[in-house]
Design an enzyme around this catalytic site. Structure first.
Site, PDB file in Angstrom:
ATOM      1  N   TYR A 195      -3.148   2.812   2.085  1.00 30.59           N
ATOM      2  CA  TYR A 195      -4.492   2.424   2.520  1.00 30.59           C
ATOM      3  C   TYR A 195      -5.566   3.169   1.721  1.00 30.59           C
ATOM      4  O   TYR A 195      -6.550   2.572   1.265  1.00 30.59           O
ATOM      5  CB  TYR A 195      -4.635   2.724   4.012  1.00 30.59           C
ATOM      6  CG  TYR A 195      -5.897   2.218   4.652  1.00 30.59           C
ATOM      7  CD1 TYR A 195      -6.035   0.873   4.997  1.00 30.59           C
ATOM      8  CD2 TYR A 195      -6.952   3.081   4.944  1.00 30.59           C
ATOM      9  CE1 TYR A 195      -7.194   0.409   5.604  1.00 30.59           C
ATOM     10  CE2 TYR A 195      -8.111   2.627   5.548  1.00 30.59           C
ATOM     11  CZ  TYR A 195      -8.223   1.297   5.878  1.00 30.59           C
ATOM     12  OH  TYR A 195      -9.372   0.835   6.481  1.00 30.59           O
ATOM     13  N   SER A 205     -12.612 -11.973  13.323  1.00 28.98           N
ATOM     14  CA  SER A 205     -12.293 -12.327  14.710  1.00 28.98           C
ATOM     15  C   SER A 205     -12.599 -11.212  15.704  1.00 28.98           C
ATOM     16  O   SER A 205     -12.707 -11.448  16.904  1.00 28.98           O
ATOM     17  CB  SER A 205     -10.822 -12.735  14.837  1.00 28.98           C
ATOM     18  OG  SER A 205      -9.973 -11.656  14.498  1.00 28.98           O
TER      19      SER A 205
END
Length: 247
Positions: free
Chosen positions: A154, A14
């Site tokens: 992460y 997106s």
């Protein structure tokens, strides 16, 4: 480099890097399905593809859900065809020092950023094997190699992504399926634009090229890896970080 007639699936499309990848694959002729976690995000993807003359669709996908992955792939196969190019780009951050990190901050990041590779890649392999052609491209991070304070979750997920890439490449190479990773450095995004000037300057001081990367520069590398021109490239992690980390 033409991807004419190929169906490409790009997760997390997106905005930012994912959006740039979707548009680049479309420019090369692929039918592109971009996914987002919300209906509004999927609608934005569809509008962006259409505005740029790219055939495809925007769909809602939760990469952390087996059911969502299965339903989305069934829809794609029924309406657009078998995705033979898959870009695992969707990811999240939940930054915290390890001593303060909550269980959900760890497991949410690992589930979305690493376990999703297992779910989606496994689900598309049968179709690629049948076609005897496939491209799986995983979007990692410079953090997976060099580490970053406050991002043990992460960094672990992105380092795992590189190991996954190499192992799967060995499993499926005989079927003309390539599996590669791209590891971006710091990219010019909404988040980096909001950094205080002093922090931004300190960041640029770590990059030999002296600037942030552009999402389109990541997309160009992905476009090459998806093409027949990269048919002899597999198991590789391509760094795109301006020289910030060299190995």
């Amino acid at each position: 480099m033409s991807l004419q007639g190929k169906v490409a699936l790009v997760t997390g499309a997106s905005r930012g890097i994912g959006q740039a990848i979707a548009l680049e694959l479309g420019r090369l002729g692929a039918v592109v399905i971009g996914t987002a976690t919300s209906a509004s995000g999927a609608e934005k993807i569809a509008e962006t593809l259409k505005a740029n003359g790219v055939e495809g669709a925007g769909l809602v996908l939760d990469v952390s859900s087996d059911e969502s992955v299965a339903a989305t792939l069934e829809h794609i196969q029924q309406h657009l065809g078998q995705p033979l190019i898959v870009v695992n780009n969707a990811g999240i951050t939940r930054d915290n020092l390890l001593v303060r990190m909550k269980d959900d901050e760890w497991f949410d990041v690992v589930n979305t950023n690493l376990n999703s590779l297992y779910r989606l890649s496994k689900a598309v392999l049968r179709g690629m094997t049948k076609a005897r052609w496939g491209r799986i491209i995983n979007i990692g991070s410079v953090v997976g190699a060099m580490g970053n304070a406050g991002q043990t979750n992460y960094a672990a997920a992105k380092a795992g992504l590189e190991g996954f890439t190499r192992a799967l490449a060995r499993e499926v190479g005989s079927r003309a399926i390539t599996v590669n990773a791209v590891a971006p450095g710091f990219i010019d995004t909404d988040m980096t634009r909001e950094l205080p000037e002093a922090q931004r300057e300190a960041l640029l001081g770590q990059i030999p090229l002296g600037r942030l990367g552009q999402a389109e520069e990541i997309a160009k590398v992905v476009g090459f890896l998806a093409s027949d021109g990269a048919a002899y490239v597999t198991g590789a992690t391509v760094p795109v970080n301006g020289g910030m980390y060299m190995s």
